[in-house]
Design a protein around this motif. Structure first.
Motif, PDB file in Angstrom:
ATOM      1  N   GLU A   1     -26.855  20.494  14.357  1.00 30.56           N
ATOM      2  CA  GLU A   1     -25.816  21.496  14.597  1.00 30.56           C
ATOM      3  C   GLU A   1     -24.454  20.952  14.195  1.00 30.56           C
ATOM      4  OE1 GLU A   1     -24.504  24.127  18.327  1.00 30.56           O
ATOM      5  OE2 GLU A   1     -26.625  23.565  18.241  1.00 30.56           O
ATOM      6  N   SER A   2     -24.213  19.663  14.501  1.00 33.73           N
ATOM      7  CA  SER A   2     -23.035  19.008  13.915  1.00 33.73           C
ATOM      8  C   SER A   2     -23.495  17.678  13.353  1.00 33.73           C
ATOM      9  CB  SER A   2     -21.908  18.834  14.942  1.00 33.73           C
ATOM     10  OG  SER A   2     -22.012  17.596  15.596  1.00 33.73           O
ATOM     11  N   ILE A   3     -23.002  17.364  12.157  1.00 34.96           N
ATOM     12  CA  ILE A   3     -23.448  16.123  11.511  1.00 34.96           C
ATOM     13  C   ILE A   3     -22.919  14.901  12.242  1.00 34.96           C
ATOM     14  CG2 ILE A   3     -23.878  17.110   9.246  1.00 34.96           C
ATOM     15  CD1 ILE A   3     -21.148  16.170   8.300  1.00 34.96           C
ATOM     16  N   GLU A   4     -21.775  15.052  12.902  1.00 38.07           N
ATOM     17  CA  GLU A   4     -21.214  13.907  13.626  1.00 38.07           C
ATOM     18  C   GLU A   4     -22.091  13.561  14.832  1.00 38.07           C
ATOM     19  OE1 GLU A   4     -19.467  16.579  12.717  1.00 38.07           O
ATOM     20  OE2 GLU A   4     -17.763  15.927  11.488  1.00 38.07           O
ATOM     21  N   ALA A   5     -22.514  14.579  15.601  1.00 35.41           N
ATOM     22  CA  ALA A   5     -23.342  14.321  16.787  1.00 35.41           C
ATOM     23  C   ALA A   5     -24.693  13.730  16.379  1.00 35.41           C
ATOM     24  CB  ALA A   5     -23.537  15.618  17.576  1.00 35.41           C
TER      25      ALA A   5
END
Ligand code: URC
Length: 305
Positions: free
Chosen positions: A76-80
């Motif tokens: 859903e988020s590449i950072e997470a």
């Protein structure tokens, strides 16, 4: 005289895992299309010095883990996602002292099949705009944990057809450039930014940063690309508290007014030759004066992010 040779810096991992994750819990699917590179740092001296693989988690295993986490953590988020993956390698794989995960994300847009603008449930076209990027570097054990997150975008092609000047520059015997008070300014922007901390709404922050960059490019009357870049970096720092440093790299995509006078046609800044090379390459960064140390935040693996 004898010469001693010692092993220098080393790191290893699996570069460019092309992972596509579909979420299909309902009839309306979502897609995340990414390019993930994982990199391990630590005491892997023996692999280099004697060929002993005892401490080496194969790059193939890193690849398998990247795919598994695409399901269990999701994208859903590449950072997470990158935070979870990098933390796993440091926490659960004994010889790993530091892990870096680099991610590129390619955008897809829903097909407007019924013309309502709602977008089709499970069909997309690849969007030609920028590639979103992120890197996460996790260092040390849980009691001495340090984490660095950077985000970014690549190849955001942006052009303004007026509101840009370039004059008053230094001249020498090789200067032929004419000063201009009205020109096209265009670039394919590459931007990277460094976060302080990890308590960030990654996707909303990405949208806010992209807005700060593009709206400043649009509204700031430019006397040089250098001035515009610094203003763009400053706008990000002023509008997004979680970001402490912005690095910008921008090819000046020159647009030369085409000589129509040879045909007796007046041009008046309407027809241009878009030159592809050479290009001015302008790079600038903006940083808060109290920004924490960057540590390994910018130490690259693939060079892609
Ligand atoms: O914005 C610009 N910066 C420069 O340094 C430069 N040099 C040049 O030839 N054109 C431009 N434009």
């Amino acid at each position: 005289m004898t010469m001693a040779i010692i092993l220098g810096d080393h790191q290893y991992g699996k570069a460019e895992n092309r992972i596509v994750r579909i979420v299909r819990d309902t009839a309306r699917h979502t897609i995340a299309d990414v390019n993930v590179s994982t990199c391990l740092r630590g005491d892997f001296d023996a692999a280099h010095l004697t060929g002993d693989q005892g401490a080496v988690l194969p790059t193939d295993t890193q690849k398998q883990t990247a795919y598994a986490y695409a399901k269990t953590i999701g994208l859903e988020s590449i950072e997470a996602y990158a935070l979870a993956l990098a933390t796993h390698f440091v926490d659960d794989v004994e010889p790993v002292r530091e892990a870096r995960v680099e991610v590129e994300r390619y955008d897809w847009t829903r097909v407007d099949a019924d013309g309502t603008g709602a977008g089709h449930d499970h069909t997309w076209v690849r969007s030609g705009q920028e590639v979103r990027t992120a890197s996460v570097t996790v260092s040390g054990t849980a009691d001495a944990r340090r984490t660095w997150v950077t985000g970014g975008l690549k190849d955001l092609v942006i052009l303004k057809s007026t509101g840009s000047e370039f004059h008053g520059f230094l001249e020498d015997e090789f200067t032929v450039l004419e000063p201009t008070h009205d020109r096209v300014m265009a670039t394919a922007l590459n931007a990277k930014w460094r976060f302080d901390g990890t308590e960030v709404d990654w996707n909303a922050t990405y949208a806010a940063i992209k807005h700060a960059l593009t709206s400043t490019f649009a509204t700031q009357h430019s006397l040089a690309l250098q001035q515009t870049l610094y203003a763009m970096g400053t706008a990000v720092l002023e509008s997004v508290p979680a970001v402490v440093e912005v690095r910008l790299s921008a090819p000046n995509k020159h647009h030369f007014e085409y000589d129509l006078g040879r045909f007796g046609i007046e041009n008046h800044g309407e027809v241009f030759h878009a030159d592809d090379r050479p290009y001015g390459l302008i790079q600038a960064s903006a940083i808060r004066d109290d920004a924490p140390d960057a540590g390994p935040a910018w130490t690259p693996y693939t060079g892609l992010v």
